[in-house]
Design an enzyme around this catalytic site. Sequence first.
Site, PDB file in Angstrom:
ATOM      1  N   CYS A  76       0.746  -1.174   0.036  1.00  0.00           N
ATOM      2  CA  CYS A  76       0.079  -0.009   0.113  1.00  0.00           C
ATOM      3  C   CYS A  76       0.925   1.316  -0.151  1.00  0.00           C
ATOM      4  CB  CYS A  76      -0.930   0.052   1.157  1.00  0.00           C
ATOM      5  SG  CYS A  76      -2.183  -1.497   1.005  1.00  0.00           S
ATOM      6  N   SER A 198     -11.634   0.417   4.378  1.00  0.00           N
ATOM      7  CA  SER A 198     -11.541   1.025   3.005  1.00  0.00           C
ATOM      8  C   SER A 198     -11.954  -0.029   2.160  1.00  0.00           C
ATOM      9  CB  SER A 198     -10.088   1.449   2.659  1.00  0.00           C
ATOM     10  OG  SER A 198      -9.481   0.289   2.766  1.00  0.00           O
ATOM     11  N   HIS A 323      -9.578   3.089  -1.929  1.00  0.00           N
ATOM     12  CA  HIS A 323      -8.134   2.802  -1.794  1.00  0.00           C
ATOM     13  C   HIS A 323      -7.445   1.822  -2.898  1.00  0.00           C
ATOM     14  CE1 HIS A 323      -4.487   1.594  -0.041  1.00  0.00           C
ATOM     15  NE2 HIS A 323      -4.973   0.449   0.747  1.00  0.00           N
TER      16      HIS A 323
HETATM   17  N1  COA Z   1     -17.171   1.155   2.736  1.00  0.00           N
HETATM   18  C1  COA Z   1     -18.503   1.286   2.160  1.00  0.00           C
HETATM   19  N2  COA Z   1     -19.438   0.698   1.540  1.00  0.00           N
HETATM   20  C2  COA Z   1     -18.851  -0.509   0.871  1.00  0.00           C
HETATM   21  C3  COA Z   1     -17.527  -0.896   1.216  1.00  0.00           C
HETATM   22  C4  COA Z   1     -16.595  -0.091   1.975  1.00  0.00           C
HETATM   23  N3  COA Z   1     -15.410  -0.398   2.568  1.00  0.00           N
HETATM   24  N4  COA Z   1     -17.316  -2.007   0.581  1.00  0.00           N
HETATM   25  C5  COA Z   1     -18.381  -2.256   0.071  1.00  0.00           C
HETATM   26  N5  COA Z   1     -19.347  -1.489   0.204  1.00  0.00           N
HETATM   27  C6  COA Z   1     -20.587  -1.361  -0.343  1.00  0.00           C
HETATM   28  C7  COA Z   1     -20.752  -1.862  -1.787  1.00  0.00           C
HETATM   29  O1  COA Z   1     -20.818  -0.554  -2.408  1.00  0.00           O
HETATM   30  C8  COA Z   1     -22.115  -2.532  -1.729  1.00  0.00           C
HETATM   31  O2  COA Z   1     -23.086  -1.555  -1.600  1.00  0.00           O
HETATM   32  P1  COA Z   1     -24.486  -2.070  -2.536  1.00  0.00           P
HETATM   33  O3  COA Z   1     -25.268  -3.219  -2.148  1.00  0.00           O
HETATM   34  O4  COA Z   1     -25.392  -0.382  -2.490  1.00  0.00           O
HETATM   35  O5  COA Z   1     -24.076  -1.826  -3.954  1.00  0.00           O
HETATM   36  C9  COA Z   1     -21.990  -3.270  -0.727  1.00  0.00           C
HETATM   37  O6  COA Z   1     -21.110  -2.664   0.391  1.00  0.00           O
HETATM   38  C10 COA Z   1     -21.835  -4.714  -0.506  1.00  0.00           C
HETATM   39  O7  COA Z   1     -20.498  -4.709  -1.343  1.00  0.00           O
HETATM   40  P2  COA Z   1     -19.212  -6.079  -1.589  1.00  0.00           P
HETATM   41  O8  COA Z   1     -18.454  -5.631  -2.596  1.00  0.00           O
HETATM   42  O9  COA Z   1     -20.465  -7.295  -1.736  1.00  0.00           O
HETATM   43  O10 COA Z   1     -18.730  -6.082  -0.231  1.00  0.00           O
HETATM   44  P3  COA Z   1     -17.748  -7.210   0.241  1.00  0.00           P
HETATM   45  O11 COA Z   1     -18.333  -7.663   1.318  1.00  0.00           O
HETATM   46  O12 COA Z   1     -17.332  -8.041  -0.688  1.00  0.00           O
HETATM   47  O13 COA Z   1     -16.580  -6.184   0.638  1.00  0.00           O
HETATM   48  C11 COA Z   1     -15.010  -5.595   2.255  1.00  0.00           C
HETATM   49  C12 COA Z   1     -16.396  -5.700   1.840  1.00  0.00           C
HETATM   50  C13 COA Z   1     -15.001  -4.689   3.603  1.00  0.00           C
HETATM   51  C14 COA Z   1     -14.806  -7.018   2.793  1.00  0.00           C
HETATM   52  C15 COA Z   1     -13.976  -5.056   1.245  1.00  0.00           C
HETATM   53  O14 COA Z   1     -14.330  -3.759   0.877  1.00  0.00           O
HETATM   54  C16 COA Z   1     -12.585  -4.984   1.692  1.00  0.00           C
HETATM   55  O15 COA Z   1     -11.885  -6.156   1.679  1.00  0.00           O
HETATM   56  N6  COA Z   1     -12.107  -4.002   2.295  1.00  0.00           N
HETATM   57  C17 COA Z   1     -10.602  -3.912   2.827  1.00  0.00           C
HETATM   58  C18 COA Z   1      -9.733  -3.684   1.579  1.00  0.00           C
HETATM   59  C19 COA Z   1      -8.318  -3.949   2.068  1.00  0.00           C
HETATM   60  O16 COA Z   1      -7.933  -4.695   2.966  1.00  0.00           O
HETATM   61  N7  COA Z   1      -7.376  -3.127   1.678  1.00  0.00           N
HETATM   62  C20 COA Z   1      -6.091  -3.073   1.867  1.00  0.00           C
HETATM   63  C21 COA Z   1      -5.865  -2.275   3.262  1.00  0.00           C
HETATM   64  S1  COA Z   1      -4.105  -2.686   3.947  1.00  0.00           S
END
Ligand code: COA
Length: 357
Positions: A76, A198, A323
């Site tokens: 990152c 994120s 991100h």
């Molecule tokens: N913040 C706000 N909304 C989010 C979001 C987030 N981080 N991630 C997804 N959404 C929303 C989507 O837009 C979707 O909304 P909708 O139903 O209105 O279209 C809904 O939440 C579900 O999205 P989806 O893609 O199915 O979520 P997911 O469960 O697959 O993923 C996380 C959610 C948190 C697991 C994923 O965003 C993630 O892994 N984040 C961390 C990334 C990371 O680790 N980065 C490196 C860091 S060092």
Amino acid sequence: GAGMTKFGELWDMSLRDLFVDAALKAMSDAGVDTLDSMYIGNMSGGQFVGQEHLGPLMADHLGVAGVPAMRVESACASGGMALRAAYFEVASGMSDFVLASGVEKMNDGADVTGVLATASDQEEEVYYGVTFPGLYAMIARAHMEKYGTTEEDLSWVSVKAHRNGANNPHAQFRRVMSLEDVMTSSVVAEPLRLLHCSPVTDGGAALILCPADRAHEFTDQPVKILGSGAATSTLALANRMDPADLDVVELSGTRAFEQAGISPRDVDVAEVHDCFAIAEICCYEALGFVERGKGKDAAKDGVTDLGGAIPVNVSGGLKSKGHPVGATGISQAVTIVDQLRGKAGDVQVDGARIGLA
Ligand code: COA
């Protein structure tokens, strides 16, 4: 010069499209059409979209084939380290016009959680099933245990992020979220909820650097790099002296402050790595914006809000802006450039002169 793409789920843009869009915006902003060299921050093009060797690919698609180009990988921090490399090349006197960029295409069908986990220690951690949300959940637990931080404290960081992000046209999520929205969102890795995380993002960002004594040929508002600090810590979280303290942020921050000859109190605006809400709280403390243990109150009390003592993540941060891992460090610098030029619109920090990313 500075430029970036919109961040989000950009299904109609490929990795190269994102890079070219950001790079052309930065070159046009700078008013330059030649480059001496380019750096491309990218964490995992190979695993996200099957594309490595980004140097020649991106030089070719930008229309500058022949220019030396190098991909920089530091998870990152890839974008931040690409900027540092470009800065050194200009500062050394080797080159005059260097592009520092970052790009990531995360939405293309890859196992995103698995790819991101390759940035932690495979043998000591990933093998046992830990993910990035899991690692930061453990950091949050350690911080809660040591300083009494609560889930509500984490949630105020996300409320602030979404309030700022709603004003950022580049942001992935431009929705204001209430404390209740955050605290009732689904659990991802306890105690972290969806709105403490994120998202998964596509995006690119770019900067053009040149020697300070030539900048006036191109702009009346040159932005100077006063200092750059970098550091490493143990990769495995379990080997850290204290998982609640981001020692690496403290060390790199101290080095940057020393080179710049300033203290944390001199910073007018900052963009920090809030990949999870707890990370922002740890950064407040590690950078010396607040005392250790006081980070939990900063967002809640408005200290890091627009108009607060030290506005942090006025872009919406990684939480709301998005991100795209390899692009994030450069996009933070783009935000700071906009702030120092007084061009940040609704999230402008009045009179900002010194920024930190
Ligand atoms: N913040 C706000 N909304 C989010 C979001 C987030 N981080 N991630 C997804 N959404 C929303 C989507 O837009 C979707 O909304 P909708 O139903 O209105 O279209 C809904 O939440 C579900 O999205 P989806 O893609 O199915 O979520 P997911 O469960 O697959 O993923 C996380 C959610 C948190 C697991 C994923 O965003 C993630 O892994 N984040 C961390 C990334 C990371 O680790 N980065 C490196 C860091 S060092």
